[in-house]
Design a protein around this motif. Structure first.
Motif, PDB file in Angstrom:
ATOM      1  N   ILE A   1       0.853  -1.180   0.000  1.00 19.82           N
ATOM      2  CA  ILE A   1       0.000   0.000   0.000  1.00 19.82           C
ATOM      3  C   ILE A   1       0.893   1.236   0.000  1.00 19.82           C
ATOM      4  CG2 ILE A   1      -1.717   1.295   1.313  1.00 19.82           C
ATOM      5  CD1 ILE A   1      -2.620  -1.517   2.409  1.00 19.82           C
ATOM      6  N   THR A   2       1.920   1.208   0.849  1.00 19.45           N
ATOM      7  CA  THR A   2       2.900   2.286   0.918  1.00 19.45           C
ATOM      8  C   THR A   2       4.140   1.773   1.635  1.00 19.45           C
ATOM      9  OG1 THR A   2       3.218   4.630   1.455  1.00 19.45           O
ATOM     10  CG2 THR A   2       2.130   3.281   3.121  1.00 19.45           C
ATOM     11  N   GLN A   3       5.211   2.520   1.537  1.00 17.90           N
ATOM     12  CA  GLN A   3       6.429   2.214   2.286  1.00 17.90           C
ATOM     13  C   GLN A   3       7.004   3.523   2.796  1.00 17.90           C
ATOM     14  OE1 GLN A   3       9.690   0.685  -0.217  1.00 17.90           O
ATOM     15  NE2 GLN A   3       8.237   0.763  -1.901  1.00 17.90           N
ATOM     16  N   TYR A   4       7.754   3.449   3.913  1.00 14.17           N
ATOM     17  CA  TYR A   4       8.171   4.678   4.575  1.00 14.17           C
ATOM     18  C   TYR A   4       9.305   4.427   5.553  1.00 14.17           C
ATOM     19  CZ  TYR A   4       4.896   2.501   7.833  1.00 14.17           C
ATOM     20  OH  TYR A   4       4.246   1.597   8.627  1.00 14.17           O
TER      21      TYR A   4
ATOM     22  N   LEU B   1      11.683  -3.625   8.407  1.00 10.02           N
ATOM     23  CA  LEU B   1      13.039  -4.089   8.158  1.00 10.02           C
ATOM     24  C   LEU B   1      13.943  -3.138   8.925  1.00 10.02           C
ATOM     25  CD1 LEU B   1      15.116  -5.855   6.687  1.00 10.02           C
ATOM     26  CD2 LEU B   1      14.875  -4.337   4.714  1.00 10.02           C
ATOM     27  N   LYS B   2      14.569  -3.656   9.985  1.00 15.02           N
ATOM     28  CA  LYS B   2      15.443  -2.820  10.809  1.00 15.02           C
ATOM     29  C   LYS B   2      16.881  -3.163  10.464  1.00 15.02           C
ATOM     30  CE  LYS B   2      16.321  -1.030  15.321  1.00 15.02           C
ATOM     31  NZ  LYS B   2      15.903  -0.919  16.694  1.00 15.02           N
ATOM     32  N   ILE B   3      17.670  -2.133  10.173  1.00 16.57           N
ATOM     33  CA  ILE B   3      19.075  -2.301   9.811  1.00 16.57           C
ATOM     34  C   ILE B   3      19.899  -1.402  10.727  1.00 16.57           C
ATOM     35  CG2 ILE B   3      20.802  -2.067   7.981  1.00 16.57           C
ATOM     36  CD1 ILE B   3      18.491  -2.351   5.951  1.00 16.57           C
TER      37      ILE B   3
ATOM     38  N   LEU C   1      18.174   2.194  11.090  1.00 19.40           N
ATOM     39  CA  LEU C   1      17.038   2.470  10.212  1.00 19.40           C
ATOM     40  C   LEU C   1      15.929   1.457  10.458  1.00 19.40           C
ATOM     41  CD1 LEU C   1      15.636   3.771   7.690  1.00 19.40           C
ATOM     42  CD2 LEU C   1      16.905   2.101   6.306  1.00 19.40           C
ATOM     43  N   ALA C   2      14.719   1.940  10.606  1.00 21.92           N
ATOM     44  CA  ALA C   2      13.520   1.091  10.591  1.00 21.92           C
ATOM     45  C   ALA C   2      12.742   1.512   9.349  1.00 21.92           C
ATOM     46  CB  ALA C   2      12.689   1.281  11.848  1.00 21.92           C
ATOM     47  N   TYR C   3      12.805   0.661   8.321  1.00 22.41           N
ATOM     48  CA  TYR C   3      12.128   0.944   7.055  1.00 22.41           C
ATOM     49  C   TYR C   3      10.928   0.008   6.969  1.00 22.41           C
ATOM     50  CZ  TYR C   3      11.541   2.427   2.253  1.00 22.41           C
ATOM     51  OH  TYR C   3      11.048   2.980   1.105  1.00 22.41           O
ATOM     52  N   CYS C   4       9.759   0.569   6.732  1.00 22.31           N
ATOM     53  CA  CYS C   4       8.520  -0.211   6.809  1.00 22.31           C
ATOM     54  C   CYS C   4       7.716  -0.145   5.514  1.00 22.31           C
ATOM     55  CB  CYS C   4       7.645   0.309   7.940  1.00 22.31           C
ATOM     56  SG  CYS C   4       8.397   0.189   9.554  1.00 22.31           S
ATOM     57  N   GLY C   5       6.848  -1.125   5.398  1.00 25.54           N
ATOM     58  CA  GLY C   5       5.879  -1.143   4.327  1.00 25.54           C
ATOM     59  C   GLY C   5       4.552  -1.637   4.858  1.00 25.54           C
TER      60      GLY C   5
ATOM     61  N   ALA D   1      15.540   0.518   1.410  1.00 28.89           N
ATOM     62  CA  ALA D   1      16.239   0.690   2.684  1.00 28.89           C
ATOM     63  C   ALA D   1      17.743   0.834   2.442  1.00 28.89           C
ATOM     64  CB  ALA D   1      15.949  -0.494   3.601  1.00 28.89           C
ATOM     65  N   ARG D   2      18.262   0.080   1.502  1.00 25.86           N
ATOM     66  CA  ARG D   2      19.687   0.140   1.153  1.00 25.86           C
ATOM     67  C   ARG D   2      20.060   1.554   0.694  1.00 25.86           C
ATOM     68  NH1 ARG D   2      22.440  -2.745  -4.059  1.00 25.86           N
ATOM     69  NH2 ARG D   2      24.586  -2.449  -3.411  1.00 25.86           N
ATOM     70  N   ARG D   3      19.200   2.169  -0.100  1.00 28.48           N
ATOM     71  CA  ARG D   3      19.453   3.538  -0.564  1.00 28.48           C
ATOM     72  C   ARG D   3      19.441   4.524   0.593  1.00 28.48           C
ATOM     73  NH1 ARG D   3      16.600   7.661  -0.813  1.00 28.48           N
ATOM     74  NH2 ARG D   3      14.659   6.548  -0.637  1.00 28.48           N
ATOM     75  N   VAL D   4      18.506   4.360   1.525  1.00 21.77           N
ATOM     76  CA  VAL D   4      18.430   5.253   2.682  1.00 21.77           C
ATOM     77  C   VAL D   4      19.716   5.146   3.502  1.00 21.77           C
ATOM     78  CG1 VAL D   4      17.220   5.747   4.852  1.00 21.77           C
ATOM     79  CG2 VAL D   4      15.905   5.252   2.775  1.00 21.77           C
ATOM     80  N   VAL D   5      20.206   3.912   3.721  1.00 25.49           N
ATOM     81  CA  VAL D   5      21.447   3.709   4.482  1.00 25.49           C
ATOM     82  C   VAL D   5      22.622   4.356   3.747  1.00 25.49           C
ATOM     83  CG1 VAL D   5      23.109   1.964   5.247  1.00 25.49           C
ATOM     84  CG2 VAL D   5      20.683   1.646   5.715  1.00 25.49           C
ATOM     85  N   ALA D   6      22.729   4.126   2.441  1.00 18.90           N
ATOM     86  CA  ALA D   6      23.830   4.702   1.657  1.00 18.90           C
ATOM     87  C   ALA D   6      23.822   6.228   1.750  1.00 18.90           C
ATOM     88  CB  ALA D   6      23.742   4.250   0.205  1.00 18.90           C
TER      89      ALA D   6
END
Length: 177
Positions: free
Chosen positions: A31-34, A77-79, A95-99, A127-132
């Protein structure tokens, strides 16, 4: 020439799909990711920019899912990435990246596999892009995380859980008949 954009108001349902058409077919989708939470720490700046030793990188990740109602689940997804050098931590990224995933007509085992294997696989590139970007914004070269085999890890965890359950079951004395 026929107008290809117009569909009949009441298309005839496919008999193989049942009386309700596709409504009874299993389906899942985002539905969405954030970004739910992002922490960027650069505790030794500006000294850390002058360190010459290569930091040791530690990357940890965790997957969680919870039902938020009406067939919608939040997958998180927590990294956590920590770069440690002899002089201390160069950076720490959490990072806590969710969908939000909408699901319907899925068997429990299929839903579980989707939430803990397929959904994290689909969230990971974002999430990988956010971390980078976070590592780069902290003043370091971007960290490009290696791909993760979420399906392989899912089956590995499932096998380990079944082995533990079998071991616990074998250790229980049998009841007298």
């Amino acid at each position: 020439m026929a107008d290809e954009g117009n569909m009949p108001a009441n298309p005839v349902p496919n008999p193989a799909e049942g009386a309700n058409g596709a409504d009874n077919q299993p389906s899942a989708g985002f539905i969405t990711q954030y970004v739910k939470d992002l922490s960027v720490e650069n505790p030794k700046a500006p000294e850390s920019f002058q360190w010459t030793d290569q930091p040791q990188l530690d990357v940890q990740f965790n997957i969680a899912a919870r039902d938020v109602g009406d067939g919608v689940h939040e997958v998180e997804l927590k990294i956590v990435c920590t770069a440690n050098a002899q002089a201390g931590a160069a950076y720490i990224i959490e990072l806590a990246y969710c969908g939000l995933v909408g699901m319907r007509n899925m068997a429990e085992d299929q839903a579980h596999m989707f939430l803990y294997s397929e959904a994290p696989r689909m969230l990971f590139p974002f999430a990988r892009r956010v971390v980078a970007d976070a590592v780069h914004d902290a003043g370091f070269p971007p960290l490009m995380l290696d791909p993760i085999d979420f399906q392989g890890l899912y089956f590995q965890q499932l096998a380990a859980k079944r082995a533990r359950e079998a071991e616990e079951g074998a250790g229980t004395p049998a009841a007298d008949a």
